[in-house]
Design a protein around this motif. Sequence first.
Motif, PDB file in Angstrom:
ATOM      1  N   LEU A   1       5.602   3.573   1.121  1.00 32.10           N
ATOM      2  CA  LEU A   1       5.282   4.859   0.614  1.00 32.10           C
ATOM      3  C   LEU A   1       6.329   5.777   0.989  1.00 32.10           C
ATOM      4  O   LEU A   1       6.764   6.104   2.134  1.00 32.10           O
TER       5      LEU A   1
ATOM      6  N   MET B   1       3.686   8.687  -5.529  1.00 29.64           N
ATOM      7  CA  MET B   1       3.015   7.701  -6.438  1.00 29.64           C
ATOM      8  C   MET B   1       3.438   8.100  -7.741  1.00 29.64           C
ATOM      9  O   MET B   1       2.834   8.819  -8.333  1.00 29.64           O
TER      10      MET B   1
ATOM     11  N   ASP C   1      -9.454  13.388  -5.591  1.00 35.92           N
ATOM     12  CA  ASP C   1      -9.117  12.022  -5.125  1.00 35.92           C
ATOM     13  C   ASP C   1      -7.475  11.895  -4.674  1.00 35.92           C
ATOM     14  O   ASP C   1      -7.320  11.524  -3.706  1.00 35.92           O
TER      15      ASP C   1
ATOM     16  N   SER D   1      -6.174  12.123  -0.667  1.00 40.52           N
ATOM     17  CA  SER D   1      -5.392  10.928  -0.385  1.00 40.52           C
ATOM     18  C   SER D   1      -3.986  11.275  -0.002  1.00 40.52           C
ATOM     19  O   SER D   1      -3.534  10.773   1.031  1.00 40.52           O
TER      20      SER D   1
ATOM     21  N   THR E   1     -10.542   5.130  -1.406  1.00 38.45           N
ATOM     22  CA  THR E   1     -11.624   6.144  -1.526  1.00 38.45           C
ATOM     23  C   THR E   1     -12.858   5.557  -1.418  1.00 38.45           C
ATOM     24  O   THR E   1     -13.017   4.385  -2.008  1.00 38.45           O
ATOM     25  N   GLY E   2     -13.646   5.836  -0.350  1.00 38.86           N
ATOM     26  CA  GLY E   2     -14.948   5.076  -0.063  1.00 38.86           C
ATOM     27  C   GLY E   2     -16.033   5.883  -0.968  1.00 38.86           C
ATOM     28  O   GLY E   2     -16.690   5.560  -1.991  1.00 38.86           O
ATOM     29  N   THR E   3     -16.162   7.232  -0.480  1.00 42.02           N
ATOM     30  CA  THR E   3     -16.925   8.142  -1.059  1.00 42.02           C
ATOM     31  C   THR E   3     -16.329   9.419  -1.394  1.00 42.02           C
ATOM     32  O   THR E   3     -15.513  10.063  -0.468  1.00 42.02           O
TER      33      THR E   3
ATOM     34  N   ARG F   1     -11.160   3.135  11.134  1.00 43.92           N
ATOM     35  CA  ARG F   1     -10.578   3.135   9.896  1.00 43.92           C
ATOM     36  C   ARG F   1     -10.964   4.215   9.002  1.00 43.92           C
ATOM     37  O   ARG F   1     -10.687   4.228   7.465  1.00 43.92           O
ATOM     38  N   LYS F   2     -11.975   5.258   9.361  1.00 42.68           N
ATOM     39  CA  LYS F   2     -12.650   6.317   8.515  1.00 42.68           C
ATOM     40  C   LYS F   2     -11.735   7.461   8.528  1.00 42.68           C
ATOM     41  O   LYS F   2     -11.553   7.818   9.576  1.00 42.68           O
TER      42      LYS F   2
ATOM     43  N   LEU G   1     -14.422  10.350   2.061  1.00 43.20           N
ATOM     44  CA  LEU G   1     -14.325   9.442   3.251  1.00 43.20           C
ATOM     45  C   LEU G   1     -13.426   8.274   2.427  1.00 43.20           C
ATOM     46  O   LEU G   1     -13.794   7.729   1.552  1.00 43.20           O
TER      47      LEU G   1
ATOM     48  N   ILE H   1     -11.307   4.972   3.464  1.00 44.18           N
ATOM     49  CA  ILE H   1     -11.277   3.878   4.565  1.00 44.18           C
ATOM     50  C   ILE H   1     -10.108   3.132   4.624  1.00 44.18           C
ATOM     51  O   ILE H   1      -9.612   2.544   3.522  1.00 44.18           O
TER      52      ILE H   1
HETATM   53  C1  LIG Z   1      -0.974   5.854  -1.411  1.00 38.69           C
HETATM   54  C2  LIG Z   1      -2.490   6.184  -1.367  1.00 38.69           C
HETATM   55  C3  LIG Z   1      -3.010   5.629  -2.683  1.00 38.69           C
HETATM   56  C4  LIG Z   1      -4.380   6.412  -2.834  1.00 38.69           C
HETATM   57  C5  LIG Z   1      -4.913   6.153  -4.342  1.00 38.69           C
HETATM   58  C6  LIG Z   1      -5.920   6.839  -4.800  1.00 38.69           C
HETATM   59  C7  LIG Z   1      -7.082   6.580  -4.029  1.00 38.69           C
HETATM   60  C8  LIG Z   1      -8.120   5.642  -4.850  1.00 38.69           C
HETATM   61  O1  LIG Z   1      -7.997   6.040  -6.159  1.00 38.69           O
HETATM   62  S1  LIG Z   1      -8.524   4.131  -4.026  1.00 38.69           S
HETATM   63  C9  LIG Z   1      -9.355   3.376  -5.658  1.00 38.69           C
HETATM   64  C10 LIG Z   1     -10.911   3.807  -5.455  1.00 38.69           C
HETATM   65  N1  LIG Z   1     -11.340   2.980  -4.444  1.00 38.69           N
HETATM   66  C11 LIG Z   1     -11.725   1.555  -4.466  1.00 38.69           C
HETATM   67  O2  LIG Z   1     -11.430   1.001  -5.253  1.00 38.69           O
HETATM   68  C12 LIG Z   1     -12.127   1.186  -3.148  1.00 38.69           C
HETATM   69  C13 LIG Z   1     -13.070  -0.082  -3.423  1.00 38.69           C
HETATM   70  N2  LIG Z   1     -13.892  -0.251  -2.228  1.00 38.69           N
HETATM   71  C14 LIG Z   1     -13.362  -1.050  -1.171  1.00 38.69           C
HETATM   72  O3  LIG Z   1     -12.002  -1.672  -1.444  1.00 38.69           O
HETATM   73  C15 LIG Z   1     -14.120  -1.483   0.128  1.00 38.69           C
HETATM   74  O4  LIG Z   1     -15.392  -1.348  -0.103  1.00 38.69           O
HETATM   75  C16 LIG Z   1     -13.583  -0.657   1.251  1.00 38.69           C
HETATM   76  C17 LIG Z   1     -11.962  -0.795   1.361  1.00 38.69           C
HETATM   77  C18 LIG Z   1     -13.672   0.849   0.831  1.00 38.69           C
HETATM   78  C19 LIG Z   1     -14.268  -0.822   2.377  1.00 38.69           C
HETATM   79  O5  LIG Z   1     -14.331  -2.350   2.505  1.00 38.69           O
HETATM   80  P1  LIG Z   1     -13.962  -2.885   3.925  1.00 38.69           P
HETATM   81  O6  LIG Z   1     -12.962  -2.624   4.550  1.00 38.69           O
HETATM   82  O7  LIG Z   1     -14.659  -4.157   3.874  1.00 38.69           O
HETATM   83  O8  LIG Z   1     -15.335  -1.872   4.785  1.00 38.69           O
HETATM   84  P2  LIG Z   1     -16.419  -2.335   5.853  1.00 38.69           P
HETATM   85  O9  LIG Z   1     -15.918  -3.304   6.882  1.00 38.69           O
HETATM   86  O10 LIG Z   1     -17.679  -2.935   5.001  1.00 38.69           O
HETATM   87  O11 LIG Z   1     -16.820  -1.073   6.140  1.00 38.69           O
HETATM   88  C20 LIG Z   1     -16.080  -0.438   7.282  1.00 38.69           C
HETATM   89  C21 LIG Z   1     -16.974   0.973   7.415  1.00 38.69           C
HETATM   90  O12 LIG Z   1     -16.793   1.860   6.279  1.00 38.69           O
HETATM   91  C22 LIG Z   1     -17.892   2.182   5.670  1.00 38.69           C
HETATM   92  N3  LIG Z   1     -17.881   2.267   4.376  1.00 38.69           N
HETATM   93  C23 LIG Z   1     -17.555   1.040   3.414  1.00 38.69           C
HETATM   94  N4  LIG Z   1     -17.238   1.254   2.311  1.00 38.69           N
HETATM   95  C24 LIG Z   1     -17.850   2.733   2.314  1.00 38.69           C
HETATM   96  C25 LIG Z   1     -17.947   3.530   1.058  1.00 38.69           C
HETATM   97  N5  LIG Z   1     -17.524   3.363  -0.262  1.00 38.69           N
HETATM   98  N6  LIG Z   1     -18.240   4.748   1.312  1.00 38.69           N
HETATM   99  C26 LIG Z   1     -18.596   5.293   2.809  1.00 38.69           C
HETATM  100  N7  LIG Z   1     -18.516   4.263   3.893  1.00 38.69           N
HETATM  101  C27 LIG Z   1     -18.035   3.146   3.545  1.00 38.69           C
HETATM  102  C28 LIG Z   1     -18.851   1.102   6.263  1.00 38.69           C
HETATM  103  O13 LIG Z   1     -20.313   1.403   6.230  1.00 38.69           O
HETATM  104  C29 LIG Z   1     -18.355   0.762   7.674  1.00 38.69           C
HETATM  105  O14 LIG Z   1     -18.851   1.827   8.540  1.00 38.69           O
HETATM  106  P3  LIG Z   1     -19.130   1.487  10.165  1.00 38.69           P
HETATM  107  O15 LIG Z   1     -17.756   0.771  10.786  1.00 38.69           O
HETATM  108  O16 LIG Z   1     -19.493   2.746  10.864  1.00 38.69           O
HETATM  109  O17 LIG Z   1     -20.396   0.463  10.042  1.00 38.69           O
END
Ligand SMILES: CCCCCCCC(=O)SCCNC(=O)CCNC(=O)[C@H](O)C(C)(C)COP(=O)(O)OP(=O)(O)OC[C@H]1O[C@@H](n2cnc3c(N)ncnc32)[C@H](O)[C@@H]1OP(=O)(O)O
Length: 214
Positions: free
Chosen positions: A75, A86, A138, A142, A154-156, A183-184, A204, A206
């Motif tokens: 990046l 981007m 978003d 980011s 993006t998670g939430t 990682r958050k 939030l 990840i």
């Molecule tokens: C250069 C920057 C580019 C940025 C581009 C612009 C941003 C975007 O548009 S990104 C696209 C939209 N987002 C996505 O497509 C994400 C889709 N989701 C995923 O890939 C996965 O669910 C991901 C990566 C978010 C998390 O998966 P994973 O790494 O397996 O997480 P996981 O191990 O289950 O959970 C880790 C922690 O995060 C939390 N968590 C996981 N997902 C979420 C969520 N969606 N919301 C809130 N918390 C979450 C879990 O509860 C856990 O917390 P704790 O450690 O306290 O128990």
Amino acid sequence: MEFQQEEAAKDRDLVEAVNREAGELIRLLRCSQAPDQVLATATEHIQAAMKSLAPYLRQGEGWSTISIASDTPGLGWLEDDLTRCMPYSPVSGTCNPVAPPIRMWRDGDEVRGEVVFSPTYAGPPNSVHGGIIAAVFDELLSMANVISGNAGFTGTLSIRYQRHTPLDRPIELWAVNERTSGRKLFCRGEMRVDGQVTASAEGLFIRPATQMDS
Ligand SMILES: CCCCCCCC(=O)SCCNC(=O)CCNC(=O)[C@H](O)C(C)(C)COP(=O)(O)OP(=O)(O)OC[C@H]1O[C@@H](n2cnc3c(N)ncnc32)[C@H](O)[C@@H]1OP(=O)(O)O
């Protein structure tokens, strides 16, 4: 070397210019009430442009995965132009004609920016579409992650729409990465018009597990 850099800069200017023109074309199509004959002629011109571009369509494995960021690894951005991070983004990419004309820059630990939304991005009367506002947050949040040395998915994303965000007026953008926990990544952002907040966001994000392992 210098010559190559000059050539690359010239090519980028051309790419950005044609994308700006295409964005303006979209605005004119969205807002004009042209007679049939004018629409028919415009269609012919657009078809001619499509025909000349089609042979150069980039295809193949990997293209979709680099499509939002860059065609070089990693990046990169300029402190005074974070959109460089981007270039193909549909939200801020200067090489993507559907993106509104967003400017974003670094101000210490914060991201600031400005955008004027044309009626291409309209939702309620005279106002920006709520989904577009969410998309801009978003991207903005980011970038707050990116300048803090992190990048995550993006998670939430939670948006509070406080008042209508107007079209055709400068909207101030602001975002910050407030804290990181494992990682958050926790971020906040605002859109303001004349200093008054129209919408705010909390996100939030990840970081991928593999990034932490390496
Ligand atoms: C250069 C920057 C580019 C940025 C581009 C612009 C941003 C975007 O548009 S990104 C696209 C939209 N987002 C996505 O497509 C994400 C889709 N989701 C995923 O890939 C996965 O669910 C991901 C990566 C978010 C998390 O998966 P994973 O790494 O397996 O997480 P996981 O191990 O289950 O959970 C880790 C922690 O995060 C939390 N968590 C996981 N997902 C979420 C969520 N969606 N919301 C809130 N918390 C979450 C879990 O509860 C856990 O917390 P704790 O450690 O306290 O128990």
